[in-house]
Scaffold this active site. Structure first.
Site, short mmCIF file in Angstrom:
data_model
loop_
_atom_site.label_atom_id
_atom_site.label_comp_id
_atom_site.label_asym_id
_atom_site.label_seq_id
_atom_site.Cartn_x
_atom_site.Cartn_y
_atom_site.Cartn_z
N ASN A 25 8.60 10.10 55.02
CA ASN A 25 7.45 9.53 54.33
C ASN A 25 7.69 9.75 52.84
O ASN A 25 7.53 10.87 52.35
CB ASN A 25 6.16 10.23 54.80
CG ASN A 25 4.94 9.76 54.04
OD1 ASN A 25 5.01 8.83 53.24
ND2 ASN A 25 3.81 10.41 54.30
N LYS A 27 6.11 8.71 50.37
CA LYS A 27 4.85 8.78 49.60
C LYS A 27 4.98 7.95 48.31
O LYS A 27 5.67 6.94 48.32
CB LYS A 27 4.46 10.24 49.35
CG LYS A 27 4.39 11.05 50.66
CD LYS A 27 3.74 12.39 50.53
CE LYS A 27 3.74 13.10 51.89
NZ LYS A 27 3.11 14.40 51.86
N HIS A 114 -2.81 9.39 57.48
CA HIS A 114 -2.23 10.59 56.87
C HIS A 114 -3.35 11.40 56.23
O HIS A 114 -4.33 10.84 55.72
CB HIS A 114 -1.19 10.19 55.83
CG HIS A 114 -0.35 11.34 55.38
ND1 HIS A 114 -0.81 12.27 54.47
CD2 HIS A 114 0.89 11.73 55.74
CE1 HIS A 114 0.13 13.19 54.30
NE2 HIS A 114 1.17 12.88 55.05
N GLU A 116 -3.57 12.77 53.50
CA GLU A 116 -3.83 12.41 52.10
C GLU A 116 -4.76 11.21 52.03
O GLU A 116 -5.61 11.12 51.14
CB GLU A 116 -2.49 12.16 51.38
CG GLU A 116 -1.75 13.48 51.14
CD GLU A 116 -0.25 13.41 51.18
OE1 GLU A 116 0.32 12.30 51.11
OE2 GLU A 116 0.38 14.48 51.29
N GLU A 184 0.29 17.16 61.67
CA GLU A 184 0.61 17.72 60.35
C GLU A 184 -0.55 18.61 59.91
O GLU A 184 -1.56 18.09 59.39
CB GLU A 184 0.79 16.60 59.33
CG GLU A 184 1.88 15.61 59.68
CD GLU A 184 2.37 14.84 58.45
OE1 GLU A 184 3.54 14.97 58.13
OE2 GLU A 184 1.55 14.15 57.82
N GLY A 190 3.54 20.02 51.96
CA GLY A 190 3.97 20.20 50.57
C GLY A 190 3.76 21.60 50.03
O GLY A 190 3.84 21.83 48.83
N SER A 228 6.25 20.65 55.56
CA SER A 228 7.31 21.52 55.03
C SER A 228 8.50 21.67 55.96
O SER A 228 9.11 22.75 56.05
CB SER A 228 6.73 22.90 54.65
OG SER A 228 5.73 22.75 53.66
P1 13P Z 1 6.11 17.76 53.29
O1 13P Z 1 7.31 17.61 54.17
O2 13P Z 1 6.41 17.53 51.84
O3 13P Z 1 5.35 19.02 53.55
O4 13P Z 1 5.11 16.56 53.67
C1 13P Z 1 4.80 16.34 55.00
C2 13P Z 1 4.08 15.06 55.09
O5 13P Z 1 2.99 14.90 54.59
C3 13P Z 1 4.76 13.94 55.80
O6 13P Z 1 3.88 12.91 56.05
#
Ligand code: 13P
Length: 265
Positions: A25, A27, A114, A116, A184, A190, A228
């Site tokens: 992803n 982003k 997601h 976010e 997740e 992150g 992560s």
């Molecule tokens: P990270 O791998 O940066 O923690 O992000 C995970 C994520 O949100 C994948 O959709």
């Protein structure tokens, strides 16, 4: 390597050897040039290791306007997908991209719900379900994301939260072919914090059991872990029986790390 699959086999439990889905992803990151370079580096790294494709399916989800040029660089071995889609099919929906448009530019997957998007844009389970419905109607596989916050976990509510998000976001007619679940935990995204192997095992087993109450063929639905994931922790995570791949954020922006994660499976 911890191999819970082997343990399950010894105990006579059915274990399905499905390929892991290694999904990046991207982003809201990068220029067009960087996206193309990343796609090229991923393809090169995968092509130089034939075994990787035997064990893994690959997917990258760039920002919308990078999809077409990135797709032009990818080989058949790497799928492409969107990071979101509209709940509507076409018309006056400023800023939206429809599932039909994603399909039109050769996407086969779309990430939906997601955390976010759930938190910054207040996306509800109902909205995510509508988006997933549109995605499935267009032949896209919906990757439905679920996960609890740190506060919810501390309050012991993680299973309730995940079950509600998942069951309310799943569209009618969801199957193993058109649906992937990504667990997740919000606090692991992150942050460099990863859920423990015990927590991942418990949640993925729980998700599988909840899916079985709702869907036929639930044993074939891929359940990805995200939060992560790095080359250094991937092997342990992939050894968990009900982990069928990873949804990778930060580490998917470096070809070496993204492919390094696949090598651990
Ligand atoms: P990270 O791998 O940066 O923690 O992000 C995970 C994520 O949100 C994948 O959709």
């Amino acid at each position: 390597m911890r191999d819970t699959r082997a343990t399950d086999r010894q105990q006579g439990l059915e274990v399905l050897d499905m390929k892991n889905l290694i999904a990046g992803n991207w982003k809201m990151n990068g220029t067009m040039g960087e996206a193309i370079k990343l796609a090229n580096s991923i393809v090169d790294a995968i092509q130089s290791d034939a075994q990787l494709l035997e064990k893994n399916d690959f997917l990258v989800c760039p920002p919308f306007h990078h999809i077409v040029p990135v797709e032009a660089e990818l080989t058949m071995a790497v799928n492409i997908g969107g990071q979101d889609c509209s709940p509507f099919d076409a018309g006056a929906y400023t800023g939206d991209i429809s599932a039909t448009m994603l399909k039109d530019v050769n996407c086969s997957y779309v990430i939906l719900g997601h955390s976010e998007r759930r938190s910054y844009y207040s996306e509800s389970n109902m909205l995510i379900k509508q988006k997933a419905q549109m995605a499935n109607e267009q032949g896209l596989t919906a990757i439905i994301c679920v996960g609890e916050t740190e506060t919810e976990r501390e309050a012991g509510q993680e299973q309730d939260v995940v079950a509600t998000q998942m069951l309310e976001s799943l569209p009618e007619g969801a199957t193993a072919d058109n649906t992937v679940i990504a667990y997740e935990p919000v606090w692991a995204i992150g942050t460099g914090k990863v859920a423990t192997i015990e927590d991942i095992t418990a949640m993925h087993d729980f998700i599988r059991a909840k899916l079985a109450e709702k869907l036929e063929g639930a044993d074939k639905v891929r359940i990805l872990y995200g939060g992560s994931v790095k080359p250094a922790n991937a092997e342990e995570i992939f050894a968990v029986a009900n982990v069928n791949g990873a949804l990778i954020g930060g580490a998917s922006l470096k070809a070496e790390d993204f492919v390094g994660i696949a090598k651990a499976s």
